[in-house]
Write an enzyme that holds these catalytic residues in place. Structure first.
Site, PDB file in Angstrom:
ATOM      1  N   PRO A  11       8.168   0.914   1.499  1.00  0.00           N
ATOM      2  CA  PRO A  11       7.652   1.112   0.053  1.00  0.00           C
ATOM      3  C   PRO A  11       6.203   1.514  -0.218  1.00  0.00           C
ATOM      4  CG  PRO A  11       7.494  -1.376   1.596  1.00  0.00           C
ATOM      5  CD  PRO A  11       8.237   0.149   2.202  1.00  0.00           C
ATOM      6  N   ASN A  12       5.938   1.885  -2.002  1.00  0.00           N
ATOM      7  CA  ASN A  12       5.254   2.811  -2.174  1.00  0.00           C
ATOM      8  C   ASN A  12       4.619   3.705  -1.816  1.00  0.00           C
ATOM      9  OD1 ASN A  12       4.369  -0.013  -3.212  1.00  0.00           O
ATOM     10  ND2 ASN A  12       4.071  -0.852  -1.602  1.00  0.00           N
ATOM     11  N   ARG A  19      -1.929   6.725  -5.678  1.00  0.00           N
ATOM     12  CA  ARG A  19      -1.534   5.108  -5.391  1.00  0.00           C
ATOM     13  C   ARG A  19      -3.900   5.526  -4.425  1.00  0.00           C
ATOM     14  NH1 ARG A  19       1.084   3.595  -0.295  1.00  0.00           N
ATOM     15  NH2 ARG A  19       0.313   1.314   0.477  1.00  0.00           N
ATOM     16  N   TYR A  24      -5.238   7.424   0.838  1.00  0.00           N
ATOM     17  CA  TYR A  24      -4.190   8.999   0.964  1.00  0.00           C
ATOM     18  C   TYR A  24      -3.852   9.559   1.299  1.00  0.00           C
ATOM     19  CZ  TYR A  24      -2.065   3.437   2.010  1.00  0.00           C
ATOM     20  OH  TYR A  24      -1.921   2.607   2.371  1.00  0.00           O
ATOM     21  N   ASN A  75       8.340   6.373   8.773  1.00  0.00           N
ATOM     22  CA  ASN A  75       7.054   5.511   8.040  1.00  0.00           C
ATOM     23  C   ASN A  75       7.415   4.255   7.049  1.00  0.00           C
ATOM     24  OD1 ASN A  75       4.261   4.532   6.662  1.00  0.00           O
ATOM     25  ND2 ASN A  75       3.961   6.801   5.395  1.00  0.00           N
ATOM     26  N   ALA A  78       4.129  -1.003   4.778  1.00  0.00           N
ATOM     27  CA  ALA A  78       3.194  -2.239   5.083  1.00  0.00           C
ATOM     28  C   ALA A  78       4.517  -2.854   6.139  1.00  0.00           C
ATOM     29  CB  ALA A  78       3.608  -3.388   3.539  1.00  0.00           C
ATOM     30  N   GLU A  99       6.671   7.397  14.132  1.00  0.00           N
ATOM     31  CA  GLU A  99       6.340   6.507  13.659  1.00  0.00           C
ATOM     32  C   GLU A  99       4.943   7.343  13.421  1.00  0.00           C
ATOM     33  OE1 GLU A  99       4.927   3.091  14.926  1.00  0.00           O
ATOM     34  OE2 GLU A  99       3.847   2.538  12.951  1.00  0.00           O
ATOM     35  N   HIS A 101       1.820   7.655   9.731  1.00  0.00           N
ATOM     36  CA  HIS A 101       0.955   7.021   8.892  1.00  0.00           C
ATOM     37  C   HIS A 101       0.232   7.990   8.200  1.00  0.00           C
ATOM     38  CE1 HIS A 101       3.033   3.095  10.121  1.00  0.00           C
ATOM     39  NE2 HIS A 101       2.557   3.163  10.825  1.00  0.00           N
ATOM     40  N   ARG A 108      -8.584   0.210   9.909  1.00  0.00           N
ATOM     41  CA  ARG A 108      -8.649  -0.491   8.279  1.00  0.00           C
ATOM     42  C   ARG A 108      -8.420  -1.231   8.948  1.00  0.00           C
ATOM     43  NH1 ARG A 108      -3.812   1.934   5.076  1.00  0.00           N
ATOM     44  NH2 ARG A 108      -4.708   0.424   3.530  1.00  0.00           N
TER      45      ARG A 108
HETATM   46  C1  DQA Z   1       0.617   2.992   5.920  1.00  0.00           C
HETATM   47  C2  DQA Z   1      -0.408   2.056   6.097  1.00  0.00           C
HETATM   48  C3  DQA Z   1       0.305   0.419   5.680  1.00  0.00           C
HETATM   49  O1  DQA Z   1      -0.141   0.104   5.694  1.00  0.00           O
HETATM   50  C4  DQA Z   1       1.044   0.514   4.276  1.00  0.00           C
HETATM   51  O2  DQA Z   1       0.782  -0.035   3.779  1.00  0.00           O
HETATM   52  C5  DQA Z   1       1.347   2.147   3.776  1.00  0.00           C
HETATM   53  C6  DQA Z   1       1.019   3.070   4.451  1.00  0.00           C
HETATM   54  C7  DQA Z   1       0.499   4.842   5.833  1.00  0.00           C
HETATM   55  O3  DQA Z   1       0.698   5.661   5.921  1.00  0.00           O
HETATM   56  O4  DQA Z   1      -0.513   4.653   6.287  1.00  0.00           O
HETATM   57  O5  DQA Z   1       1.478   1.289   2.861  1.00  0.00           O
HETATM   58  O6  DQA Z   1       2.530   3.291   6.571  1.00  0.00           O
END
Ligand code: DQA
Length: 152
Positions: A11-12, A19, A24, A75, A78, A99, A101, A108
């Site tokens: 998501p997102n 964003r 990011y 990835n 959240a 994994e 990110h 964070r």
């Molecule tokens: C994320 C880190 C997560 O905590 C966050 O909710 C994201 C992006 C990252 O790529 O840094 O949406 O996965």
């Protein structure tokens, strides 16, 4: 032998580029994926991209990767921090995954410092922005076709 890598974004992440750029970066997901496509082509790998804002859609995609993808880059955004369902799906399909990110989770909020997925991942790369994906892809290629004798 030709291998396929599936890149799953949660998501997102479709909003990358606009964003929270200070966290990011400015690259869009499309731009990141284009770079990955180039690396995959150089390595002779097939690559597919999937992004969804919905937990169930991510789980369906993970399940459908059975017999189709040889390695996953995940990835889960959240969902990383609390989705037992995504953890279960990744565990069930038994496809090795890295994994990924963009941000440095350890720098964070404390709720981001727990990942349900890390204990079952082959490895984890975070904090390098779009480069996290590229490094993960190179590691996946190495695991599938390279001489590296590290854990799979
Ligand atoms: C994320 C880190 C997560 O905590 C966050 O909710 C994201 C992006 C990252 O790529 O840094 O949406 O996965």
């Amino acid at each position: 032998m030709s291998y396929k890598i599936l890149v799953i974004n949660g998501p997102n992440l479709n909003l990358l580029g606009e964003r929270e750029q200070e966290i990011y970066g400015t690259a869009t997901l499309e731009e990141i994926n284009k770079d990955l496509e180039i690396i995959a082509a150089q390595k002779g790998m097939a690559i597919e991209f999937f992004q969804s804002n919905h937990e169930g859609a991510l789980i369906d995609k993970i399940q459908s990767a059975r017999g189709d993808a040889d390695y996953l880059l995940v990835n889960a955004a959240a969902y990383t921090h609390y989705s037992v369902a995504i953890y279960d799906a990744l565990k069930a399909v038994k496809i090795p995954f890295i994994e990924v990110h963009l941000s440095n989770l350890d720098a964070r909020e404390s709720f981001r410092q727990q990942s349900l997925l890390s204990p079952i991942a082959a490895g984890k790369i975070c904090g390098l922005g779009g480069l996290s994906y590229k490094m993960a892809l190179m590691a996946a290629c190495e695991a599938l076709q390279g001489e590296d004798e590290g854990p799979r």
